[in-house]
Scaffold this motif. Structure first.
Motif, PDB file in Angstrom:
ATOM      1  N   UNK A 196      -0.182   0.309  -6.382  1.00 20.87           N
ATOM      2  CA  UNK A 196       1.108  -0.196  -6.851  1.00 20.87           C
ATOM      3  C   UNK A 196       0.906  -1.099  -8.062  1.00 20.87           C
ATOM      4  N   UNK A 197      -0.047  -2.004  -7.988  1.00 23.54           N
ATOM      5  CA  UNK A 197      -0.281  -2.961  -9.071  1.00 23.54           C
ATOM      6  C   UNK A 197      -0.614  -2.257 -10.387  1.00 23.54           C
ATOM      7  N   UNK A 198      -1.302  -1.124 -10.312  1.00 22.25           N
ATOM      8  CA  UNK A 198      -1.675  -0.408 -11.531  1.00 22.25           C
ATOM      9  C   UNK A 198      -0.468   0.210 -12.231  1.00 22.25           C
ATOM     10  N   UNK A 199       0.643   0.316 -11.546  1.00 24.24           N
ATOM     11  CA  UNK A 199       1.854   0.894 -12.127  1.00 24.24           C
ATOM     12  C   UNK A 199       2.816  -0.162 -12.693  1.00 24.24           C
ATOM     13  N   UNK A 212      12.271   3.167 -10.730  1.00 29.45           N
ATOM     14  CA  UNK A 212      11.827   1.827 -11.135  1.00 29.45           C
ATOM     15  C   UNK A 212      11.893   0.852  -9.959  1.00 29.45           C
ATOM     16  N   UNK A 213      10.955  -0.059  -9.917  1.00 27.88           N
ATOM     17  CA  UNK A 213      10.869  -1.051  -8.857  1.00 27.88           C
ATOM     18  C   UNK A 213      10.806  -2.436  -9.480  1.00 27.88           C
ATOM     19  N   UNK A 214      11.600  -3.357  -8.939  1.00 25.31           N
ATOM     20  CA  UNK A 214      11.559  -4.751  -9.361  1.00 25.31           C
ATOM     21  C   UNK A 214      11.160  -5.570  -8.137  1.00 25.31           C
ATOM     22  N   UNK A 215      10.047  -6.283  -8.258  1.00 22.54           N
ATOM     23  CA  UNK A 215       9.586  -7.165  -7.190  1.00 22.54           C
ATOM     24  C   UNK A 215       9.826  -8.602  -7.624  1.00 22.54           C
ATOM     25  N   UNK A 243       0.828  -1.201   0.000  1.00 13.19           N
ATOM     26  CA  UNK A 243       0.000   0.000   0.000  1.00 13.19           C
ATOM     27  C   UNK A 243       0.865   1.255   0.000  1.00 13.19           C
ATOM     28  N   UNK A 244       2.002   1.202   0.678  1.00  9.55           N
ATOM     29  CA  UNK A 244       2.873   2.365   0.818  1.00  9.55           C
ATOM     30  C   UNK A 244       3.962   2.461  -0.249  1.00  9.55           C
ATOM     31  N   UNK A 245       4.325   1.348  -0.861  1.00 10.43           N
ATOM     32  CA  UNK A 245       5.464   1.339  -1.790  1.00 10.43           C
ATOM     33  C   UNK A 245       5.330   2.332  -2.931  1.00 10.43           C
ATOM     34  N   UNK A 246       4.154   2.439  -3.500  1.00  9.02           N
ATOM     35  CA  UNK A 246       4.022   3.330  -4.654  1.00  9.02           C
ATOM     36  C   UNK A 246       4.324   4.780  -4.273  1.00  9.02           C
ATOM     37  N   UNK A 247       4.028   5.180  -3.047  1.00  4.21           N
ATOM     38  CA  UNK A 247       4.332   6.556  -2.634  1.00  4.21           C
ATOM     39  C   UNK A 247       5.824   6.756  -2.421  1.00  4.21           C
ATOM     40  N   UNK A 248       6.529   5.683  -2.084  1.00  4.83           N
ATOM     41  CA  UNK A 248       7.982   5.788  -1.911  1.00  4.83           C
ATOM     42  C   UNK A 248       8.689   6.105  -3.222  1.00  4.83           C
ATOM     43  N   UNK A 249       8.075   5.706  -4.303  1.00  6.98           N
ATOM     44  CA  UNK A 249       8.726   5.814  -5.602  1.00  6.98           C
ATOM     45  C   UNK A 249       8.281   7.017  -6.414  1.00  6.98           C
ATOM     46  N   UNK A 306       2.621 -16.370  -4.926  1.00 10.92           N
ATOM     47  CA  UNK A 306       1.597 -15.648  -4.168  1.00 10.92           C
ATOM     48  C   UNK A 306       1.813 -14.134  -4.217  1.00 10.92           C
ATOM     49  N   UNK A 307       2.908 -13.678  -4.793  1.00  5.12           N
ATOM     50  CA  UNK A 307       3.127 -12.246  -4.994  1.00  5.12           C
ATOM     51  C   UNK A 307       2.015 -11.680  -5.893  1.00  5.12           C
ATOM     52  N   UNK A 308       1.644 -12.429  -6.909  1.00  7.95           N
ATOM     53  CA  UNK A 308       0.565 -12.002  -7.811  1.00  7.95           C
ATOM     54  C   UNK A 308      -0.736 -11.850  -7.022  1.00  7.95           C
ATOM     55  N   UNK A 309      -0.986 -12.794  -6.118  1.00 10.95           N
ATOM     56  CA  UNK A 309      -2.203 -12.725  -5.296  1.00 10.95           C
ATOM     57  C   UNK A 309      -2.194 -11.480  -4.417  1.00 10.95           C
ATOM     58  N   UNK A 310      -1.050 -11.186  -3.810  1.00  7.93           N
ATOM     59  CA  UNK A 310      -0.967 -10.020  -2.926  1.00  7.93           C
ATOM     60  C   UNK A 310      -1.174  -8.721  -3.694  1.00  7.93           C
ATOM     61  N   UNK A 311      -0.726  -8.679  -4.933  1.00  7.92           N
ATOM     62  CA  UNK A 311      -0.912  -7.481  -5.746  1.00  7.92           C
ATOM     63  C   UNK A 311      -2.358  -7.333  -6.219  1.00  7.92           C
ATOM     64  N   UNK A 312      -3.155  -8.384  -6.074  1.00  7.60           N
ATOM     65  CA  UNK A 312      -4.559  -8.342  -6.475  1.00  7.60           C
ATOM     66  C   UNK A 312      -5.461  -7.720  -5.410  1.00  7.60           C
ATOM     67  N   UNK A 313      -4.974  -7.620  -4.187  1.00  6.44           N
ATOM     68  CA  UNK A 313      -5.783  -7.030  -3.119  1.00  6.44           C
ATOM     69  C   UNK A 313      -6.057  -5.559  -3.413  1.00  6.44           C
ATOM     70  N   UNK A 314      -7.188  -5.099  -2.965  1.00  7.55           N
ATOM     71  CA  UNK A 314      -7.584  -3.713  -3.202  1.00  7.55           C
ATOM     72  C   UNK A 314      -6.553  -2.727  -2.659  1.00  7.55           C
ATOM     73  N   UNK A 315      -6.002  -3.013  -1.489  1.00  9.36           N
ATOM     74  CA  UNK A 315      -5.017  -2.107  -0.893  1.00  9.36           C
ATOM     75  C   UNK A 315      -3.725  -2.038  -1.700  1.00  9.36           C
ATOM     76  N   UNK A 316      -3.483  -3.037  -2.535  1.00  8.75           N
ATOM     77  CA  UNK A 316      -2.267  -3.060  -3.359  1.00  8.75           C
ATOM     78  C   UNK A 316      -2.481  -2.477  -4.746  1.00  8.75           C
ATOM     79  N   UNK A 317      -3.701  -2.129  -5.084  1.00  9.36           N
ATOM     80  CA  UNK A 317      -4.029  -1.665  -6.427  1.00  9.36           C
ATOM     81  C   UNK A 317      -3.232  -0.444  -6.898  1.00  9.36           C
TER      82      UNK A 317
END
Length: 160
Positions: free
Chosen positions: A73-76, A52-55, A35-41, A60-71
């Motif tokens: 970051x996931x949208x970027x 740029x960020x490399x994860x 939730x916070x990572x996208x603001x760091x960048x 299960x990383x894909x699953x975690x990025x699917x959560x609403x709170x991760x959106x």
């Protein structure tokens, strides 16, 4: 995340460095961090591009990025890659290579054991290492010179 943002800001803005943030084992991060990572960048300055960020992590990383709170970051995310497990033939070569590094000339794993290691690990080397080591311990515990599929099964269900 505050510390990451501070350090990146120091490098990007003050030292004029190009920075790439790489997070290994990202699948182990808490959802709050995504939730916070996208603001760091994002620094909000037109003359300072986003960092740029490399994860990298397990599936299960894909699953975690699917959560609403991760959106946010996931949208970027611009690109994704997924490594598939190796086939049985490559797994057999991999096990043989590690045995030869250890100086073992006679292969202790029978064909069924190699197949069981491959199937049990899904072709993933790290999982195969654990299964192969556990199966070897199981065979040694039974004072057997050959590791069988049954030893691999024991290794997958027991803690050694």
């Amino acid at each position: 995340t505050r510390r990451i943002k501070k350090e990146i800001g120091e490098w990007v803005i003050n030292k004029k460095m190009k920075v790439v943030l790489v997070i290994d084992e990202a699948s182990l991060l808490r959802l709050e961090v995504f939730k916070e990572l996208h603001t760091c960048l994002q620094f909000g300055y037109d003359d300072h591009p986003a960092v740029p960020l490399v994860l990298a992590g397990q599936s299960n990383l894909i699953d975690k990025l699917s959560y609403r709170s991760s959106q946010p970051l996931a949208s970027r995310i611009v690109g994704r890659s997924h490594l598939e497990g190796v086939d049985r033939q490559v797994m057999e070569k991999y096990i043989g290579h590690h045995l030869s590094i250890a100086g073992i000339k006679k292969r202790p794993y029978d064909e069924a054991a190699v197949t069981a290691i491959h199937q049990g690990s899904g072709g993933v080397f790290r999982k195969a290492n654990h299964l192969a080591r556990g199966a070897l311990i199981a065979a040694a515990h039974e004072k057997q010179m050959t590791v069988t599929a049954e030893h691999v099964r024991l290794a997958s269900s027991e803690i050694f």
